[in-house]
Design an enzyme around this catalytic site. Structure first.
Site, mmCIF file in Angstrom:
data_model
loop_
_atom_site.group_PDB
_atom_site.id
_atom_site.type_symbol
_atom_site.label_atom_id
_atom_site.label_comp_id
_atom_site.label_asym_id
_atom_site.label_seq_id
_atom_site.Cartn_x
_atom_site.Cartn_y
_atom_site.Cartn_z
ATOM 1 N N HIS A 65 -2.350 -9.013 -0.347
ATOM 2 C CA HIS A 65 -1.288 -9.299 0.633
ATOM 3 C C HIS A 65 -1.821 -10.228 1.727
ATOM 4 O O HIS A 65 -1.125 -11.122 2.183
ATOM 5 C CB HIS A 65 -0.770 -7.997 1.254
ATOM 6 C CG HIS A 65 -0.133 -7.072 0.252
ATOM 7 N ND1 HIS A 65 0.801 -7.503 -0.650
ATOM 8 C CD2 HIS A 65 -0.301 -5.732 0.011
ATOM 9 C CE1 HIS A 65 1.183 -6.485 -1.404
ATOM 10 N NE2 HIS A 65 0.526 -5.405 -1.029
ATOM 11 N N ASP A 76 5.550 -12.762 -5.193
ATOM 12 C CA ASP A 76 5.067 -11.653 -6.029
ATOM 13 C C ASP A 76 3.676 -11.935 -6.604
ATOM 14 O O ASP A 76 3.277 -13.078 -6.768
ATOM 15 C CB ASP A 76 6.078 -11.415 -7.166
ATOM 16 C CG ASP A 76 5.919 -10.039 -7.785
ATOM 17 O OD1 ASP A 76 5.289 -9.165 -7.171
ATOM 18 O OD2 ASP A 76 6.438 -9.838 -8.903
ATOM 19 N N LEU A 117 13.535 -26.324 10.201
ATOM 20 C CA LEU A 117 13.626 -25.327 9.132
ATOM 21 C C LEU A 117 13.964 -23.934 9.683
ATOM 22 O O LEU A 117 13.386 -23.499 10.672
ATOM 23 C CB LEU A 117 12.262 -25.256 8.421
ATOM 24 C CG LEU A 117 12.100 -24.155 7.357
ATOM 25 C CD1 LEU A 117 12.790 -24.552 6.061
ATOM 26 C CD2 LEU A 117 10.626 -23.859 7.085
HETATM 27 C C1 IPE Z 1 9.955 -7.904 -5.261
HETATM 28 O O1 IPE Z 1 8.718 -7.647 -5.813
HETATM 29 C C2 IPE Z 1 9.941 -7.653 -3.781
HETATM 30 C C3 IPE Z 1 9.139 -8.563 -2.993
HETATM 31 C C4 IPE Z 1 8.458 -9.592 -3.409
HETATM 32 C C5 IPE Z 1 9.138 -8.293 -1.583
HETATM 33 P P1 IPE Z 1 8.344 -6.227 -6.441
HETATM 34 O O2 IPE Z 1 6.957 -6.358 -6.916
HETATM 35 O O3 IPE Z 1 8.640 -5.164 -5.473
HETATM 36 O O4 IPE Z 1 9.382 -6.130 -7.646
HETATM 37 P P2 IPE Z 1 9.260 -5.374 -9.041
HETATM 38 O O5 IPE Z 1 8.927 -3.956 -8.754
HETATM 39 O O6 IPE Z 1 8.211 -6.067 -9.829
HETATM 40 O O7 IPE Z 1 10.606 -5.575 -9.664
HETATM 41 C C1 IPE Z 2 4.403 -8.861 -3.649
HETATM 42 O O1 IPE Z 2 3.250 -8.561 -4.347
HETATM 43 C C2 IPE Z 2 4.365 -8.374 -2.234
HETATM 44 C C3 IPE Z 2 5.326 -7.316 -1.916
HETATM 45 C C4 IPE Z 2 6.150 -6.743 -2.724
HETATM 46 C C5 IPE Z 2 5.325 -6.880 -0.552
HETATM 47 P P1 IPE Z 2 3.097 -7.189 -5.115
HETATM 48 O O2 IPE Z 2 2.460 -6.212 -4.196
HETATM 49 O O3 IPE Z 2 4.383 -6.773 -5.700
HETATM 50 O O4 IPE Z 2 2.076 -7.601 -6.238
HETATM 51 P P2 IPE Z 2 2.059 -7.096 -7.736
HETATM 52 O O5 IPE Z 2 3.417 -7.363 -8.318
HETATM 53 O O6 IPE Z 2 1.734 -5.622 -7.689
HETATM 54 O O7 IPE Z 2 0.994 -7.893 -8.387
HETATM 55 MG MG MG Z 3 5.246 -7.101 -7.507
#
Ligand code: IPE
Ligand code: IPE
Ligand code: MG
Length: 260
Positions: free
Chosen positions: A56, A39, A150
């Protein structure tokens, strides 16, 4: 490798702490199964006035480093939460950028993953992903399935609730068809109906970016997982952070409800 780092104060404190602690993880147990909620990509990009997509993209570099390190450390399973059942709510452009990155990652990395003895597996309802992703994932699995190192589980279109509902439906179906008896349903049976069938529960769940929630990740499997979170955003997450998470894990007391 993206090199322009801009860290906030919380991140700086954490980095300093990690560097000065001289972490040695060689004396303790390496967790058998590590699961990571990757995240913070979007916020990482925003801090740099970049489009979310760049976050990303930078996050993929971290995947490379962490997969390599887990492989080196002898971790048996690494589960990476890459796309949740709720992530379809994001703008179309972002969803398709994520799908493209997945295809690019697989095309570029599978050879090296194969050479490093990694098995590329998926958990989640992958049939709903674009055809090209399904094809690349299948081909990555076919190429690596006989490896013995792994297992990299990519959680894609994965949701813990979705997984449990699917399991309940399949259990119901098997009972109706006489393949399963009600009295045979126990923890092990349930585990065998999940996407993670045959994979031990995660010992350690890591969430970077400062959030302290599961966001529908491994709901059944996390019953006794140790949770570790960090303010570091995923693109800035390095093997030193992984070491610190493992070090902290090694210093926890896992009682599983019993008294020692
Ligand atoms: C969780 O992150 C999903 C992934 C990392 C793939 P999100 O960014 O989607 O989760 P919330 O919305 O903060 O709970
Ligand atoms: C996690 O990073 C990646 C996915 C959920 C695919 P985010 O895109 O959720 O990044 P934030 O939480 O908005 O910073
Ligand atoms: Mg996120």
């Amino acid at each position: 490798m993206v090199s322009f780092f801009k860290k906030n104060d919380k991140d700086k404190i954490e980095e300093k702490d990690i560097k000065e602690n001289n972490i040695d993880i060689t004396k303790g147990n390496i967790p058998s199964h590590i699961a990571i909620i990757m995240d913070g990509n979007g916020r990482w990009a925003k801090e740099r006035n970049l489009p979310r997509y760049m976050g990303h993209k930078a996050g993929v570099e971290t995947i490379r480093e962490i997969v390599k390190e887990c492989s080196k450390l002898g971790v048996k399973y690494l589960t990476l939460y890459a796309f949740s059942t709720e992530n379809w709510k994001r703008p179309k452009d972002e969803v398709s950028a994520l799908m493209k990155l997945l295809v690019q990652y697989l095309r570029k990395e599978v050879k090296e993953l194969y050479e490093n003895n990694v098995i590329v597996n998926t958990i989640g309802d992958i049939e709903r992903l674009p055809d090209l992703c399904v094809k690349e994932l299948q081909s990555a699995y076919d190429k690596t399935k006989d490896n013995t190192g792994l297992t990299l589980n990519l959680a894609l279109n994965y949701g813990g609730r979705d997984e449990i509902i699917t399991a309940v439906k399949n259990i119901y179906k098997d009972i109706k068809e006489g393949k399963l008896k009600e009295e045979e349903i126990n923890n092990d049976t349930m585990s065998n109906y999940l996407y993670t069938k045959g994979i031990e529960d995660p010992d350690l769940i890591i969430r970077p970016s400062g959030e302290q929630r599961l966001s529908n990740f491994l709901l059944w499997q996390c019953a006794y997982s140790e949770f570790w979170y960090s303010h570091i955003k995923w693109p800035d997450f390095r093997k030193e952070h992984l070491h610190k998470a493992i070090y902290d894990y090694q210093n926890r007391d896992r009682r599983f409800g019993a008294v020692k």
